[in-house]
Motif scaffolding. Structure first.
Motif, short mmCIF file in Angstrom:
data_model
loop_
_atom_site.label_atom_id
_atom_site.label_comp_id
_atom_site.label_asym_id
_atom_site.label_seq_id
_atom_site.Cartn_x
_atom_site.Cartn_y
_atom_site.Cartn_z
N SER A 75 0.84 -1.19 0.00
CA SER A 75 0.00 0.00 0.00
C SER A 75 0.87 1.24 0.00
N GLU A 76 0.44 2.25 -0.73
CA GLU A 76 1.20 3.49 -0.80
C GLU A 76 1.05 4.25 0.51
N PRO A 77 2.11 4.97 0.91
CA PRO A 77 2.02 5.75 2.15
C PRO A 77 0.94 6.80 2.05
N ALA A 78 0.28 7.03 3.18
CA ALA A 78 -0.80 8.01 3.21
C ALA A 78 -0.27 9.39 2.87
N ALA A 79 -1.04 10.11 2.08
CA ALA A 79 -0.62 11.45 1.68
C ALA A 79 -0.66 12.37 2.89
N PRO A 80 0.33 13.27 3.00
CA PRO A 80 0.34 14.19 4.14
C PRO A 80 -0.88 15.09 4.11
N PRO A 81 -1.36 15.51 5.26
CA PRO A 81 -2.54 16.37 5.29
C PRO A 81 -2.29 17.67 4.54
N ALA A 82 -3.32 18.16 3.85
CA ALA A 82 -3.19 19.39 3.08
C ALA A 82 -2.96 20.57 4.02
N GLU A 83 -2.21 21.53 3.55
CA GLU A 83 -1.91 22.71 4.35
C GLU A 83 -2.46 23.96 3.65
N LEU A 84 -2.74 24.96 4.47
CA LEU A 84 -3.19 26.24 3.97
C LEU A 84 -2.11 27.28 4.28
N ILE A 85 -1.99 28.27 3.40
CA ILE A 85 -1.05 29.37 3.63
C ILE A 85 -1.88 30.62 3.87
N VAL A 86 -1.69 31.23 5.04
CA VAL A 86 -2.47 32.41 5.40
C VAL A 86 -1.53 33.52 5.85
N HIS A 87 -2.02 34.73 5.73
CA HIS A 87 -1.28 35.92 6.15
C HIS A 87 -1.93 36.47 7.40
N VAL A 88 -1.18 36.55 8.48
CA VAL A 88 -1.69 37.07 9.75
C VAL A 88 -1.04 38.43 9.98
N ALA A 89 -1.87 39.47 10.15
CA ALA A 89 -1.35 40.83 10.31
C ALA A 89 -2.13 41.54 11.41
N GLY A 90 -1.68 42.75 11.72
CA GLY A 90 -2.37 43.54 12.73
C GLY A 90 -1.78 43.33 14.12
N VAL A 92 -0.82 41.27 16.36
CA VAL A 92 -0.31 39.97 16.77
C VAL A 92 1.18 40.12 17.05
N LYS A 93 1.74 39.19 17.82
CA LYS A 93 3.14 39.31 18.24
C LYS A 93 4.12 39.06 17.10
N LYS A 94 3.77 38.18 16.16
CA LYS A 94 4.68 37.86 15.06
C LYS A 94 3.91 37.86 13.74
N PRO A 95 3.61 39.03 13.20
CA PRO A 95 2.90 39.07 11.91
C PRO A 95 3.71 38.38 10.82
N GLY A 96 3.02 37.76 9.88
CA GLY A 96 3.72 37.11 8.79
C GLY A 96 2.83 36.09 8.09
N VAL A 97 3.47 35.30 7.22
CA VAL A 97 2.77 34.27 6.45
C VAL A 97 3.04 32.92 7.12
N TYR A 98 2.00 32.15 7.35
CA TYR A 98 2.12 30.90 8.08
C TYR A 98 1.38 29.77 7.36
N ARG A 99 1.82 28.55 7.66
CA ARG A 99 1.15 27.34 7.17
C ARG A 99 0.30 26.77 8.31
N VAL A 100 -0.95 26.49 8.00
CA VAL A 100 -1.85 25.88 8.99
C VAL A 100 -2.49 24.65 8.36
N ALA A 101 -3.00 23.77 9.19
CA ALA A 101 -3.61 22.54 8.70
C ALA A 101 -4.97 22.82 8.06
N GLN A 102 -5.35 21.93 7.15
CA GLN A 102 -6.68 22.03 6.54
C GLN A 102 -7.75 21.96 7.62
N GLY A 103 -8.71 22.87 7.58
CA GLY A 103 -9.78 22.89 8.58
C GLY A 103 -9.47 23.78 9.77
N ALA A 104 -8.31 24.48 9.75
CA ALA A 104 -7.96 25.36 10.87
C ALA A 104 -8.90 26.57 10.90
N ARG A 105 -8.97 27.22 12.06
CA ARG A 105 -9.84 28.37 12.26
C ARG A 105 -9.00 29.65 12.43
#
Length: 236
Positions: A75-90, A92-105
């Motif tokens: 069996s093929e290895p399970a595909a890694p969970p999809a990630e989202l790229i979001v920009h957090v600004a305003g 916050v302590k460390k504004p920037g571009v971050y990767r979060v898991a699919q389904g994050a809030r």
């Protein structure tokens, strides 16, 4: 022969008869023995059977597949969970571009950016809103009236820009909450397409507004946001 026999005594006759009988018995026994030794014993033809060498199976070793048999595909290895790229600004302590898991809030994106600062106005955000790829999360500061609290993704941003471009330039404030269109509501600082649509939906569901304070019943409007809107809206 009879004359000789007649001349023998009774004792001699018995002895001679004993010898004769003994010789007859001996001859019979010899003949019987010769017959047995000379008889051919029939041979029974037998078909040789194969005696394969016994195979010792080591239970500690994994069983090997028989020769010529295709092994089952791994069996093929399970595909890694999809990630989202979001920009957090305003605020916050460390504004920037971050990767979060699919389904994050939204709250997950803020945590990725080190958390909100002390002067952040988290009540202006829907922290439970699901994130989308390319989304910008803007955390406003207390007393700030951002043009968009949570910016949409790249596709939604293009739609929002087009909508703002079509706003009437002659909106006169304050506007009546019971008659304002979505475009007129979007002209108010701090109200984007989403919040304007919520105000319209609330009016359609619950009827006309009886006071400006009733805006607190609209999701996304808190006491501080209400104070920012008072100068732009009225109820007639």
């Amino acid at each position: 022969m009879y004359a000789a026999w007649e001349k023998l005594t009774t004792k001699e006759r018995f002895a001679l008869m004993g010898v004769y009988l003994a010789s007859v018995v001996l001859a019979g026994l010899l003949g019987y023995g010769w017959g047995r030794s000379g008889a051919a014993v029939p041979e029974v033809a037998t078909t040789p059977t194969s005696n394969p060498t016994a195979e010792v199976v080591d239970l500690a070793q994994p069983a090997s597949s028989p020769a010529g048999e295709l092994s089952a595909p791994t069996s093929e290895p399970a595909a890694p969970p999809a990630e989202l790229i979001v920009h957090v600004a305003g605020a916050v302590k460390k504004p920037g571009v971050y990767r979060v898991a699919q389904g994050a809030r939204v709250v997950d994106a803020i945590e990725q950016a080190g958390g909100a600062t002390q002067n952040a106005d988290l009540n202006a955000l829907n922290l439970a809103e699901p994130l989308s790829d390319g989304q910008k999360v803007y955390v406003p500061r207390k007393g700030e009236a951002p043009a968009a609290v949570v910016a949409a993704s790249a596709a939604n941003s293009a739609i929002a820009t087009k909508s703002r471009a079509s706003k009437p330039a002659d909106v006169q404030f304050p506007i009546d909450l019971n008659r304002a269109t979505a475009e007129q509501l979007e002209a108010i600082p701090g109200i984007g397409p989403t919040l304007a649509q919520r105000i319209i939906e609330y009016r359609q569901t619950h009827g006309r507004f009886h006071s400006v304070e009733e805006l607190l019943e609209v999701r996304g409007i808190g006491p501080k946001r209400l104070e920012q809107l008072r100068a732009y809206v009225v109820v007639r």
